[in-house]
Design a protein around this motif. Structure first.
Motif, short mmCIF file in Angstrom:
data_model
loop_
_atom_site.label_atom_id
_atom_site.label_comp_id
_atom_site.label_asym_id
_atom_site.label_seq_id
_atom_site.Cartn_x
_atom_site.Cartn_y
_atom_site.Cartn_z
N PRO A 177 0.80 -1.23 0.00
CA PRO A 177 0.00 0.00 0.00
C PRO A 177 0.83 1.27 0.00
CG PRO A 177 -0.06 -1.08 2.15
CD PRO A 177 0.58 -2.04 1.21
N ASP A 178 2.05 1.21 0.56
CA ASP A 178 2.91 2.39 0.52
C ASP A 178 3.24 2.77 -0.92
OD1 ASP A 178 4.34 -0.01 0.28
OD2 ASP A 178 6.16 0.81 1.19
N GLN A 179 3.52 1.76 -1.76
CA GLN A 179 3.81 2.02 -3.17
C GLN A 179 2.57 2.52 -3.90
OE1 GLN A 179 5.88 -1.09 -5.32
NE2 GLN A 179 6.92 -1.79 -3.46
N ILE A 180 1.40 1.95 -3.58
CA ILE A 180 0.15 2.38 -4.22
C ILE A 180 -0.08 3.87 -3.97
CG2 ILE A 180 -2.36 2.16 -4.17
CD1 ILE A 180 -1.95 -0.83 -3.61
N GLY A 181 0.11 4.30 -2.71
CA GLY A 181 -0.09 5.71 -2.37
C GLY A 181 0.89 6.61 -3.08
N LYS A 182 2.16 6.26 -3.04
CA LYS A 182 3.20 7.09 -3.65
C LYS A 182 3.01 7.20 -5.16
CE LYS A 182 8.28 7.52 -3.74
NZ LYS A 182 8.50 7.53 -5.20
N VAL A 183 2.75 6.07 -5.81
CA VAL A 183 2.60 6.07 -7.28
C VAL A 183 1.37 6.85 -7.71
CG1 VAL A 183 2.19 4.58 -9.29
CG2 VAL A 183 3.92 3.93 -7.60
N THR A 184 0.30 6.79 -6.92
CA THR A 184 -0.91 7.56 -7.26
C THR A 184 -0.60 9.05 -7.35
OG1 THR A 184 -2.36 5.93 -6.19
CG2 THR A 184 -3.26 8.13 -6.56
N ILE A 185 0.07 9.57 -6.34
CA ILE A 185 0.42 11.00 -6.36
C ILE A 185 1.38 11.31 -7.50
CG2 ILE A 185 1.51 12.88 -5.08
CD1 ILE A 185 -1.26 12.10 -4.04
N GLU A 186 2.31 10.43 -7.77
CA GLU A 186 3.24 10.65 -8.89
C GLU A 186 2.48 10.80 -10.20
OE1 GLU A 186 7.18 8.22 -7.19
OE2 GLU A 186 5.81 7.26 -8.62
N GLN A 187 1.43 10.01 -10.39
CA GLN A 187 0.66 10.10 -11.64
C GLN A 187 -0.13 11.41 -11.70
OE1 GLN A 187 1.65 7.76 -13.76
NE2 GLN A 187 2.78 7.20 -11.90
N ILE A 188 -0.63 11.86 -10.56
CA ILE A 188 -1.35 13.13 -10.53
C ILE A 188 -0.42 14.28 -10.90
CG2 ILE A 188 -2.50 14.79 -8.98
CD1 ILE A 188 -3.70 12.39 -7.51
N ILE A 189 0.78 14.26 -10.37
CA ILE A 189 1.75 15.32 -10.68
C ILE A 189 2.13 15.27 -12.16
CG2 ILE A 189 4.03 16.25 -10.16
CD1 ILE A 189 1.87 16.57 -7.93
N LYS A 190 2.30 14.08 -12.70
CA LYS A 190 2.58 13.95 -14.13
C LYS A 190 1.44 14.56 -14.95
CE LYS A 190 4.29 10.23 -15.97
NZ LYS A 190 4.52 8.81 -16.33
N TYR A 191 0.21 14.28 -14.53
CA TYR A 191 -0.96 14.82 -15.24
C TYR A 191 -0.97 16.34 -15.17
CZ TYR A 191 -5.86 15.74 -16.35
OH TYR A 191 -7.02 16.21 -16.91
N PHE A 192 -0.71 16.89 -13.99
CA PHE A 192 -0.65 18.35 -13.83
C PHE A 192 0.42 18.96 -14.73
CE2 PHE A 192 -2.29 18.24 -9.15
CZ PHE A 192 -3.58 18.05 -9.62
N ASN A 193 1.51 18.24 -14.92
CA ASN A 193 2.62 18.74 -15.73
C ASN A 193 2.41 18.54 -17.23
OD1 ASN A 193 4.00 19.53 -13.43
ND2 ASN A 193 5.21 17.66 -13.30
N GLY A 194 1.28 17.92 -17.60
CA GLY A 194 0.99 17.71 -19.01
C GLY A 194 1.66 16.50 -19.61
N ASP A 195 2.22 15.62 -18.76
CA ASP A 195 2.88 14.41 -19.26
C ASP A 195 1.85 13.30 -19.49
OD1 ASP A 195 5.32 15.71 -18.99
OD2 ASP A 195 5.60 15.00 -16.92
#
Length: 332
Positions: free
Chosen positions: A287-305
């Protein structure tokens, strides 16, 4: 000029001190205080399936910590398995003007109208652990354990346990969740493949019951199934809480040595039960990886990636031998 500089400095202090605090007290708070302050960029809303299950608390804590690194505050609410309550959370997040919404859907299909509402407001929706299984709304990305692969691991563990003798098995399900549907599907695939190869050692699934994903309901349905199947050999429970509820009923009925439990998750309570011999094994999640990766994807989306629509994290089997080597139980 001096007055203007002082005002500017004071305003910056207010901004940076505000973004270091999150709605709940967690280890991420102390860590963020020791790091360089990050400019506040907004808020992200998270509606958890339930925070009474430690698994979702770990996801929430890791998302808070990762979000803070990028300047976002994570608002955490617990829907307690109520899809209407979760839909209300989405409304609340939209009123607050969050930048993104994360859900563990309480109902894989029923949450669709709430997701659609967020879509119409231009707020991106992400899910983790439990996948949205409808077509009314759109989810940017889903991050979860590879539950189908994990279910197959549970099936392999059951075949290892009963493959030579066969036996009757009950499944404690939580069919409202797509993740649990995948676990059971993977389990059946392996057990059915075994049964196709044998005549005298078939593993018979005699009952599939809704264990509610929690201890109380898991205990209740286990009591029922062992009364109707006194020769039951094993139970596959879709998570640790329902497995521990099953164990309580087995102990009360004097059948703890007769019926072996294979669970799923690898929460600390589950790992402890494996160490103590109360559960045979778990396909464990991270679950630690699930949480971290979720936020990473949100930041990528915000950055237009580009963001993948789904990211699956493999599970692995965890037996007593693994628990005996686990740093969790060897802190000295």
């Amino acid at each position: 000029m001096v007055r203007l500089s002082l005002a500017l400095i004071l305003s910056l202090l207010v901004v940076t001190s505000g973004c270091g605090n999150t709605p709940s007290e967690s280890s991420s708070d102390s860590k963020s205080k020791d790091s360089d302050p990050v400019e506040s960029k907004g808020t992200i809303g998270f509606s958890a399936l339930t925070l009474t299950n430690p698994f979702f608390k770990v996801i929430a804590d890791n998302m808070q910590e990762e979000a803070a690194k990028h300047g976002y505050e994570l608002i955490v609410l617990s829907a307690e398995r109520d899809v209407k309550k979760q839909a209300d959370h989405v409304d609340e997040f939209l009123v607050k003007g969050v930048s993104a919404i994360i859900l563990n859907p309480c109902d894989s299909n029923g949450i669709g109208p709430a997701i659609k509402k967020a879509n119409e407001k231009g707020v991106p929706v992400f899910t983790n652990d439990i996948k949205y299984d409808g077509d009314e709304g759109k989810v940017v990305c889903h991050v979860a354990t590879d539950n189908y692969q994990g279910g197959k691991l549970a099936g392999e563990a059951m075949v290892k346990l009963l493959g030579d003798s066969g036996g009757k098995v009950a499944i404690l399900h939580f069919p409202q969740a797509e993740s649990c549907q995948l676990r059971v599907k993977g389990f059946h695939e392996i057990v059915n493949a075994h049964n196709d190869k044998t005549k005298n050692a078939k593993i018979e699934v005699v009952a599939t019951l809704d264990g509610g994903g929690d201890r109380d309901e898991g205990s209740k349905v286990t009591k029922d199934v062992i009364e109707s199947n006194p020769d039951l050999s094993a139970i596959f429970a879709i998570n640790d809480p329902s497995a521990l509820g099953a164990r309580a009923s087995l102990e009360a009925a004097g059948k703890a040595d007769q019926v072996t439990i294979i669970a799923f998750d690898g929460q600390e309570i589950g790992k402890q039960a494996i160490l103590e011999g109360k559960i045979l094994c778990d396909p464990i999640q991270f679950p630690d990886q699930i949480g971290k990766v979720t936020i990473e994807q949100i930041i990528k989306y915000f950055n237009g990636d580009d963001v993948k629509p789904e990211i699956l994290i493999p599970s692995k089997l965890y037996y007593k031998a693994d628990a005996e080597k686990d740093p969790l139980f060897n802190k000295g």
